[in-house]
Scaffold this active site. Structure first.
Site, mmCIF file in Angstrom:
data_model
loop_
_atom_site.group_PDB
_atom_site.id
_atom_site.type_symbol
_atom_site.label_atom_id
_atom_site.label_comp_id
_atom_site.label_asym_id
_atom_site.label_seq_id
_atom_site.Cartn_x
_atom_site.Cartn_y
_atom_site.Cartn_z
ATOM 1 N N ARG A 32 0.839 -1.118 -0.103
ATOM 2 C CA ARG A 32 0.152 -0.075 0.088
ATOM 3 C C ARG A 32 0.766 1.299 -0.065
ATOM 4 N NH1 ARG A 32 -3.415 -2.991 -1.369
ATOM 5 N NH2 ARG A 32 -5.446 -3.238 -0.344
ATOM 6 N N GLU A 78 -4.501 7.219 -5.350
ATOM 7 C CA GLU A 78 -4.627 6.535 -6.707
ATOM 8 C C GLU A 78 -5.881 6.835 -7.299
ATOM 9 O OE1 GLU A 78 -4.397 2.173 -5.459
ATOM 10 O OE2 GLU A 78 -1.966 2.632 -4.834
ATOM 11 N N HIS A 85 -1.408 -0.244 -9.741
ATOM 12 C CA HIS A 85 -1.954 -1.390 -8.622
ATOM 13 C C HIS A 85 -2.560 -2.535 -9.542
ATOM 14 C CE1 HIS A 85 -3.850 -1.397 -4.517
ATOM 15 N NE2 HIS A 85 -3.557 -2.546 -4.891
HETATM 16 C C1 DGY Z 1 -5.404 -6.657 -2.563
HETATM 17 O O1 DGY Z 1 -6.063 -7.531 -2.724
HETATM 18 O O2 DGY Z 1 -5.333 -6.103 -1.291
HETATM 19 C C2 DGY Z 1 -4.435 -5.906 -3.624
HETATM 20 O O3 DGY Z 1 -3.929 -4.669 -3.321
HETATM 21 C C3 DGY Z 1 -5.296 -5.759 -4.923
HETATM 22 O O4 DGY Z 1 -5.322 -7.083 -5.330
#
Ligand code: DGY
Length: 321
Positions: free
Chosen positions: A238, A267, A286
């Site tokens: 993240r 984002e 992402h």
């Molecule tokens: C998640 O699942 O948390 C990812 O960032 C997206 O697949």
């Protein structure tokens, strides 16, 4: 009577059918535009269940407007977009989709690692721009991956999957985690390190820890100062875990070699973001879990979690913290 649910984005037909068999469904019909907060607040007021994505901020204010809500099913393994504590205080179950995206996200992590170290994107631009005049000894030279030291911050499922890949590249793998993972140490052949030690000695540093109050800005100015000048940082977790200003400074001043980023504080990342101006940054939108097979599995698992929760059946993936 069938429970009613709201789905915050257009999902694949097969999964939609599954949900429609068991529930009254309302869905935001757009594929690439998130539902607005106003629409979401209106829809959530009427439903028993919510199928949402990481793009939706499900905070206390929104939950307050959902008197009937019993289950929030997030189609992601990360759930920092949901106020889980507040949901729990209202008796609402929150679920996520761990497991099914582990290998796919590890693949992307490794793809970024090799792309940055071997300057793949830069080299592609170089070729396309017609700058390739001849083979020369030091043209577009990068950093070796084979035999290098990899530091993994956060040894969850994805961290372990990255470690297994790294062993195939004969890498020396260090990890830092809240708790020691002795079984993984033995079976994969990796070593625990304090964060400072990991930062000082790693050639590659992969950020794979969940985003919490504790991990916000975990990698900032002080941490970049410890890294090798040749270090490559990869973040597929993240955005807020790595301080982007500090990362930009570190890259600009040559404190580290490069970075591969799948995630950003904001984002979509604004196109005028300073990090996007640097040739030693490989940035992608992402897409860690974005294989067809995995996204279908995530959607199906999120649907099953939601249905099971609404029908009072055992739910495998309840988020507890
Ligand atoms: C998640 O699942 O948390 C990812 O960032 C997206 O697949």
């Amino acid at each position: 009577m069938k429970p009613s649910i709201y789905i915050t984005r257009k999902i694949p037909d097969g999964v939609l059918n599954l949900l429609q068999e068991q529930c009254h469904v309302n869905m935001w019909e757009e594929e690439d535009i998130p539902v607005s907060r106003e629409v979401l607040a209106k829809e959530i007021a009427e439903v028993d269940g919510l199928f949402c994505l990481l793009t939706e901020e499900i905070d206390a204010d929104l939950i307050e407007q959902a008197p009937k809500l019993k289950v929030i099913s997030n189609m992601a393994v990360g759930y920092n977009n949901i106020d889980v504590q507040y949901a729990a205080s209202k008796g609402i179950i929150v679920t996520n989709t761990p497991g099914v995206l582990t290998e796919t996200t590890a693949d992307l992590t490794f793809a970024l690692l090799t792309a940055v170290s071997r300057r793949i994107v830069e080299a592609e631009h170089f070729l396309q721009a017609g700058e390739w005049k001849t083979w020369s000894p030091m043209l577009l030279t990068g950093q070796d991956v084979f035999g290098a030291t990899l530091g993994i911050i956060g040894l969850g499922r994805i961290g372990e999957a990255v470690a297994r890949r790294a062993k195939g590249f004969n890498m020396n793998v260090l990890y830092h985690n809240r708790s020691r993972k002795r079984e993984a140490e033995e079976t994969i052949g990796i070593q625990y390190a304090e964060l400072e030690q990991l930062l000082k000695t790693s050639d590659f540093i992969c950020v794979l820890t969940p985003y919490t109050e504790e991990t916000r800005n975990l990698i900032s100015y002080e941490q970049f100062a410890l890294m090798k000048n040749s270090a490559v940082l990869i973040n597929t977790s993240r955005g807020g875990i790595v301080n982007e200003e500090a990362l930009y400074q570190a890259l600009l001043e040559g404190k580290i070699w490069g970075a591969g980023l799948d995630v950003f504080e904001q984002e979509p990342v604004p196109l005028d973001h300073p990090l996007l101006t640097l040739p030693n940054v490989v940035a992608v939108p992402h897409i860690g879990s974005a294989s067809i097979q995995t996204r279908l599995k995530m959607a199906k698992l999120a649907a099953e979690n939601l249905i099971n929760g609404l029908y009072g059946k055992p739910v495998k993936h309840v988020v507890t913290e």
